[in-house]
Design a protein around this motif. Structure first.
Motif, mmCIF file in Angstrom:
data_model
loop_
_atom_site.group_PDB
_atom_site.id
_atom_site.type_symbol
_atom_site.label_atom_id
_atom_site.label_comp_id
_atom_site.label_asym_id
_atom_site.label_seq_id
_atom_site.Cartn_x
_atom_site.Cartn_y
_atom_site.Cartn_z
ATOM 1 N N MET A 218 -17.263 -3.381 3.543
ATOM 2 C CA MET A 218 -16.152 -4.224 3.080
ATOM 3 C C MET A 218 -15.663 -3.778 1.701
ATOM 4 N N ALA A 219 -16.600 -3.500 0.790
ATOM 5 C CA ALA A 219 -16.219 -3.074 -0.560
ATOM 6 C C ALA A 219 -15.497 -1.732 -0.511
ATOM 7 N N THR A 220 -15.995 -0.807 0.301
ATOM 8 C CA THR A 220 -15.349 0.500 0.408
ATOM 9 C C THR A 220 -13.953 0.381 0.994
ATOM 10 N N GLN B 127 -8.070 0.559 0.238
ATOM 11 C CA GLN B 127 -6.745 -0.027 0.403
ATOM 12 C C GLN B 127 -6.007 -0.110 -0.929
ATOM 13 N N VAL B 128 -6.694 -0.557 -1.981
ATOM 14 C CA VAL B 128 -6.058 -0.675 -3.300
ATOM 15 C C VAL B 128 -5.714 0.707 -3.847
ATOM 16 N N ALA B 129 -6.662 1.643 -3.762
ATOM 17 C CA ALA B 129 -6.430 2.978 -4.314
ATOM 18 C C ALA B 129 -5.315 3.704 -3.574
ATOM 19 N N GLN B 130 -5.290 3.583 -2.242
ATOM 20 C CA GLN B 130 -4.264 4.271 -1.467
ATOM 21 C C GLN B 130 -2.878 3.704 -1.753
ATOM 22 N N THR B 131 -2.803 2.383 -1.919
ATOM 23 C CA THR B 131 -1.523 1.760 -2.263
ATOM 24 C C THR B 131 -1.013 2.283 -3.594
ATOM 25 N N TYR B 132 -1.918 2.422 -4.564
ATOM 26 C CA TYR B 132 -1.534 2.941 -5.878
ATOM 27 C C TYR B 132 -1.078 4.392 -5.776
ATOM 28 N N LEU B 133 -1.803 5.204 -4.994
ATOM 29 C CA LEU B 133 -1.465 6.616 -4.870
ATOM 30 C C LEU B 133 -0.162 6.828 -4.098
ATOM 31 N N ASN B 134 0.175 5.901 -3.213
ATOM 32 C CA ASN B 134 1.392 6.039 -2.414
ATOM 33 C C ASN B 134 2.652 5.680 -3.191
#
Length: 290
Positions: free
Chosen positions: A11-13, A18-25
């Protein structure tokens, strides 16, 4: 997370991805806006600490009569009200990323062929310069115009009485004006803070760069309108606020930021590239030919 169960690790991963990918996108300009919003949020959080209020008032709000100049910069990142912070950051996310996109396109189209790996420094320079200029306009309007007018009223309180006023009205006006003490005159000059001036510059730059865009107001709710109509409508409202002496917002700072955005649209990108030509590419092409 070594001590967690496999389910909690997964769950933590997943949440992190999700948060990191949204930022990178997101675009680079929006990432810069995220960083600016985070900096403004940290300053707002410090405002909420009661024992820090005196320090924040001195160091993170600009009073034209304080004799301090660095507060014209720090006040650009300062909000004491959450509503003020929320609306400014929403506008920054919308128009800051658009302004950054325009500046990046101008860099790509520059004939000097001095490519940059990132455009974030250009947008940060634009944002900070706009904040400083809007603070300076507000400072000059207060220190050079409003404050001398207050001093003139204190020195000659009867001068504000209209010649056509009745005896009773004239006496009341004299009492009202003469009751204005020096401390009250100083108290009527309020410190200013907020990123509104810098954001106004991003809004006007976006309006000039993307005139086909449409915007809608959240409050009051409006249908989509051409962005230039909306922007120049707000500028007209701020101009009326300056003429009528409204004190709800810092209308001088708003107009200063708007004028900076218009000026930067006309001259800013070329000026930025000329500095880069001098520092990175030697002399500009015109001088090399000579």
């Amino acid at each position: 997370m070594s001590g967690l169960s496999d389910d909690l690790k997964a769950m933590a991963t997943y949440c992190y991805a999700q948060v990191a990918q949204t930022y990178l996108n997101t675009t680079e300009g929006k990432r810069v806006c995220y960083m600016l919003a985070a900096a403004n949020g940290v300053v707002w959080a410090v405002w909420q600490v009661p024992r820090m209020e005196g320090f924040m008032m001195r160091a993170f709000s600009h009073h034209p009569l304080s004799g301090l100049s660095y507060t014209m910069l720090t006040s650009t990142f300062s909000h004491s009200s959450f509503i003020h912070l929320l609306f400014n950051m929403m506008a920054l996310m919308s128009f800051g990323s658009s302004a950054s996109l325009y500046l990046a396109r101008q860099q790509d189209a520059d004939p000097s062929n001095l490519r940059e790996s990132t455009s974030k420094w250009h947008f940060l320079s634009f944002f900070i310069s706009a904040g400083l200029f809007s603070s300076l306009v507000s400072h000059i309007a207060t220190a050079r115009f409003k404050y001398p007018q207050l001093l003139a009223q204190l020195a000659n309180p009867t001068r504000s009485v209209a010649p056509a006023a009745s005896v009773v009205e004239g006496a009341a006006a004299v009492r009202s004006t003469s009751a204005l003490t020096g401390s009250e005159a100083l108290a009527s000059i309020k410190p200013s803070l907020g990123a509104s001036g810098a954001i106004y510059a991003a809004v006007t730059l976006t309006a000039m760069a993307f005139p086909e865009a449409h915007v809608s107001l959240i409050f009051p709710p409006t249908p989509p309108i051409p962005i230039q109509y909306g922007v120049f409508g707000f500028m007209a409202m701020d101009l009326v606020g300056v003429i009528r002496g409204w004190r709800i917002f810092d209308h001088h700072a708003h107009l200063g930021g708007a004028m900076f955005g218009l000026w930067y649209y006309a001259y800013g990108p070329r000026l930025w590239e000329s500095f880069r030509e001098l520092t990175l590419g030697g002399l500009p092409p015109s001088l090399r030919k000579a």
